[in-house]
Design a protein around this motif. Structure first.
Motif, PDB file in Angstrom:
ATOM      1  N   GLY A 233       0.817  -1.211   0.000  1.00  0.00           N
ATOM      2  CA  GLY A 233       0.000   0.000   0.000  1.00  0.00           C
ATOM      3  C   GLY A 233       0.849   1.258   0.000  1.00  0.00           C
ATOM      4  N   TYR A 234       1.942   1.225   0.751  1.00  0.00           N
ATOM      5  CA  TYR A 234       2.875   2.363   0.807  1.00  0.00           C
ATOM      6  C   TYR A 234       3.473   2.613  -0.579  1.00  0.00           C
ATOM      7  CZ  TYR A 234       7.138   4.962   2.076  1.00  0.00           C
ATOM      8  OH  TYR A 234       8.141   5.892   2.150  1.00  0.00           O
ATOM      9  N   ASP A 235       3.978   1.548  -1.215  1.00  0.00           N
ATOM     10  CA  ASP A 235       4.625   1.697  -2.525  1.00  0.00           C
ATOM     11  C   ASP A 235       3.638   2.176  -3.585  1.00  0.00           C
ATOM     12  OD1 ASP A 235       6.998   0.823  -1.420  1.00  0.00           O
ATOM     13  OD2 ASP A 235       6.769  -1.251  -2.113  1.00  0.00           O
ATOM     14  N   ALA A 236       2.430   1.601  -3.597  1.00  0.00           N
ATOM     15  CA  ALA A 236       1.439   1.989  -4.600  1.00  0.00           C
ATOM     16  C   ALA A 236       1.020   3.446  -4.425  1.00  0.00           C
ATOM     17  CB  ALA A 236       0.219   1.073  -4.514  1.00  0.00           C
ATOM     18  N   THR A 237       0.892   3.896  -3.177  1.00  0.00           N
ATOM     19  CA  THR A 237       0.488   5.283  -2.929  1.00  0.00           C
ATOM     20  C   THR A 237       1.586   6.264  -3.342  1.00  0.00           C
ATOM     21  OG1 THR A 237      -0.907   4.541  -1.101  1.00  0.00           O
ATOM     22  CG2 THR A 237      -0.382   6.885  -1.184  1.00  0.00           C
ATOM     23  N   TRP A 238       2.852   5.922  -3.069  1.00  0.00           N
ATOM     24  CA  TRP A 238       3.944   6.791  -3.509  1.00  0.00           C
ATOM     25  C   TRP A 238       3.986   6.890  -5.031  1.00  0.00           C
ATOM     26  CZ3 TRP A 238       6.338  10.742  -2.093  1.00  0.00           C
ATOM     27  CH2 TRP A 238       6.751  10.945  -0.773  1.00  0.00           C
ATOM     28  N   GLY A 259      -0.531   1.319   4.930  1.00  0.00           N
ATOM     29  CA  GLY A 259       0.631   1.771   4.172  1.00  0.00           C
ATOM     30  C   GLY A 259       0.380   3.083   3.467  1.00  0.00           C
ATOM     31  N   ALA A 260      -0.840   3.259   2.948  1.00  0.00           N
ATOM     32  CA  ALA A 260      -1.184   4.516   2.278  1.00  0.00           C
ATOM     33  C   ALA A 260      -1.096   5.689   3.254  1.00  0.00           C
ATOM     34  CB  ALA A 260      -2.587   4.425   1.681  1.00  0.00           C
ATOM     35  N   TYR A 261      -1.546   5.500   4.498  1.00  0.00           N
ATOM     36  CA  TYR A 261      -1.444   6.547   5.516  1.00  0.00           C
ATOM     37  C   TYR A 261       0.014   7.012   5.659  1.00  0.00           C
ATOM     38  CZ  TYR A 261      -6.017   6.662   7.971  1.00  0.00           C
ATOM     39  OH  TYR A 261      -7.325   6.875   8.333  1.00  0.00           O
ATOM     40  N   GLN A 262       0.945   6.040   5.702  1.00  0.00           N
ATOM     41  CA  GLN A 262       2.344   6.406   5.909  1.00  0.00           C
ATOM     42  C   GLN A 262       2.885   7.205   4.732  1.00  0.00           C
ATOM     43  OE1 GLN A 262       2.826   5.467   9.053  1.00  0.00           O
ATOM     44  NE2 GLN A 262       0.883   4.395   8.742  1.00  0.00           N
ATOM     45  N   ALA A 263       2.546   6.786   3.520  1.00  0.00           N
ATOM     46  CA  ALA A 263       3.018   7.499   2.337  1.00  0.00           C
ATOM     47  C   ALA A 263       2.442   8.910   2.281  1.00  0.00           C
ATOM     48  CB  ALA A 263       2.653   6.718   1.074  1.00  0.00           C
ATOM     49  N   ASP A 273      -8.232  15.641   5.891  1.00  0.00           N
ATOM     50  CA  ASP A 273      -8.345  17.020   5.416  1.00  0.00           C
ATOM     51  C   ASP A 273      -7.886  17.163   3.968  1.00  0.00           C
ATOM     52  OD1 ASP A 273      -9.301  17.733   7.895  1.00  0.00           O
ATOM     53  OD2 ASP A 273      -7.331  18.310   8.673  1.00  0.00           O
ATOM     54  N   ASP A 274      -6.785  16.483   3.620  1.00  0.00           N
ATOM     55  CA  ASP A 274      -6.292  16.557   2.250  1.00  0.00           C
ATOM     56  C   ASP A 274      -6.769  15.391   1.397  1.00  0.00           C
ATOM     57  OD1 ASP A 274      -4.725  18.922   2.660  1.00  0.00           O
ATOM     58  OD2 ASP A 274      -3.262  17.681   3.724  1.00  0.00           O
ATOM     59  N   VAL A 275      -6.765  14.208   1.967  1.00  0.00           N
ATOM     60  CA  VAL A 275      -7.147  12.993   1.234  1.00  0.00           C
ATOM     61  C   VAL A 275      -8.013  12.111   2.132  1.00  0.00           C
ATOM     62  CG1 VAL A 275      -6.331  10.970  -0.035  1.00  0.00           C
ATOM     63  CG2 VAL A 275      -4.940  13.063  -0.013  1.00  0.00           C
ATOM     64  N   TRP A 288      -5.564   1.080  14.579  1.00  0.00           N
ATOM     65  CA  TRP A 288      -4.270   1.662  14.930  1.00  0.00           C
ATOM     66  C   TRP A 288      -4.026   2.991  14.215  1.00  0.00           C
ATOM     67  CZ3 TRP A 288      -1.169  -3.391  13.624  1.00  0.00           C
ATOM     68  CH2 TRP A 288      -1.584  -4.408  14.480  1.00  0.00           C
ATOM     69  N   THR A 289      -4.746   3.235  13.140  1.00  0.00           N
ATOM     70  CA  THR A 289      -4.530   4.459  12.367  1.00  0.00           C
ATOM     71  C   THR A 289      -5.132   5.654  13.094  1.00  0.00           C
ATOM     72  OG1 THR A 289      -6.566   4.095  11.103  1.00  0.00           O
ATOM     73  CG2 THR A 289      -4.533   3.212  10.168  1.00  0.00           C
ATOM     74  N   ARG A 290      -4.586   6.813  12.828  1.00  0.00           N
ATOM     75  CA  ARG A 290      -5.115   8.066  13.369  1.00  0.00           C
ATOM     76  C   ARG A 290      -5.277   9.068  12.234  1.00  0.00           C
ATOM     77  NH1 ARG A 290      -5.932   4.957  16.574  1.00  0.00           N
ATOM     78  NH2 ARG A 290      -5.517   4.944  18.809  1.00  0.00           N
ATOM     79  N   PRO A 291      -6.513   9.450  11.936  1.00  0.00           N
ATOM     80  CA  PRO A 291      -7.765   9.008  12.565  1.00  0.00           C
ATOM     81  C   PRO A 291      -8.077   7.552  12.213  1.00  0.00           C
ATOM     82  CG  PRO A 291      -8.265  10.279  10.619  1.00  0.00           C
ATOM     83  CD  PRO A 291      -6.767  10.380  10.798  1.00  0.00           C
TER      84      PRO A 291
END
Length: 345
Positions: A233-238, A259-263, A273-275, A288-291
């Motif tokens: 998810g991180y790689d795909a979002t980047w 993973g998207a949250y981290q990217a 707010d942005d995405v 575990w995510t915030r929010p």
């Protein structure tokens, strides 16, 4: 006399005994000495595989076999079993639970061992939604597949209603005004752009695309991931962020969303707010995510409960000559979090 008795007296595992007595000793390269020992012990003990006469004389044993593909560390399998136990208890049945660790040979042996113990029926559960090759031993009595469809027909199955789940996800975004700048993480536009055996991905996409098309929503890009992990998810979002500024991400699994949250955070973008970000599964990682992630939940408890209910319908229906329905779908509820906001104008 059961398969477990033969295995114990022969000094081998139940899997080894099962493979020998079904003529499949070569599958695990079982030694000739062990094979002869098992066969000799079975003869000496008078073991007979799948003897239907015993069951017909004894009537119902009030036990149900439950074979899990694997148990992960998330606790979701525990919820499935809890639902199954509660449904069995309400009807006066006991549940026998075992895990195959995803090994087909072990799964076959476990099914045979449960048949030997005169289980009235068996729930055969896959770890993730997929098509399975059903063990031959499962065909010797009432059985239901959970989270799976058979490679050949003949068994009823209980599965999450993934298409409706996809529709629910799309409605969450459309109702929040997200009809532009939507991107999908986890599968691509072609059928081969989904994880291996990814029935869930295909069905979720069907529901998503149906609602988006009717709402005139723009899906800008779709990003396949070979595995549904946080890293993927991180790689795909980047990769997405190199080309687009998204308004909303639909991640086909909560781990992808994590993973998207981290990217997004590393790119200086805020959720929501942005995405806006939406996931599937209600995996523990969603909390575990915030929010907290808004997600379409897999109804693990309800799946286990429904599987036992359908199995008992099969057991009772056979006595009356009724034919079971082929597929039973369990709804996927929306778990609201704080990751979806109104679309920017």
């Amino acid at each position: 006399m059961t398969l477990a008795d033969v295995a114990a007296a022969s000094g081998v595992s139940i899997t080894t005994a099962s493979l020998v007595l079904t003529g499949r000793a070569r599958e695990l390269r079982i030694s000739e000495a062990a094979e002869q020992r098992v066969r000799s012990t079975a003869r000496d003990l008078g073991y007979q595989r799948g003897n239907p006469a015993t069951r017909s004389r004894a009537g119902l044993s009030r036990t149900i076999g439950f074979v899990l593909g694997a148990v992960d560390s998330s606790g979701q399998a525990e919820d499935v079993v809890k639902g199954a136990v509660e449904a069995a208890y309400r009807r006066g049945f006991m549940l026998l639970v075992s895990e195959s660790r995803g090994d087909p040979a072990v799964g076959s042996a476990l099914v045979e061992a449960m048949r030997d113990r005169q289980a009235d029926g068996i729930v055969f559960a896959a770890t993730r939604t997929r098509t399975v090759a059903v063990p031959d031993e499962l065909r010797h009595g009432p059985a239901v597949l959970l989270n799976a469809t058979p490679a050949r027909s003949g068994f009823p199955s209980v599965m999450s209603d993934e298409v409706r789940g996809g529709r629910s996800a799309a409605r969450v975004l459309v109702e929040a005004g997200h009809v532009r700048g939507v991107h999908l993480i986890g599968a691509g536009p072609e059928s081969h752009d989904v994880p291996p055996g990814g029935i869930a991905a295909v069905e979720r996409l069907l529901g998503l695309r149906d609602v988006f098309a009717r709402a005139g929503a723009e899906v800008v890009s779709e990003h396949p991931c070979p595995q549904w992990t946080a890293e993927a998810g991180y790689d795909a979002t980047w990769e997405l962020l190199r080309r687009h500024r998204p308004q909303a991400l639909v991640c086909l699994d909560d781990r992808l969303a994590f993973g998207a949250y981290q990217a997004l955070a590393e790119a200086g973008l805020s959720v929501p707010d942005d995405v806006s970000v939406l996931g599937f599964g209600d995996h523990p990682v969603a909390s575990w995510t915030r929010p907290r992630l808004t997600t379409i939940a897999l109804p693990h408890h309800d799946l286990g409960e429904r599987a036992v209910e359908v199995l008992l319908e099969v057991v009772e229906g056979r006595a009356r000559g009724a034919r079971p329905s082929p597929v039973h779908r369990v709804p996927m509820p929306v778990r609201e979090g704080g990751s979806v906001a109104r679309a920017r104008r």
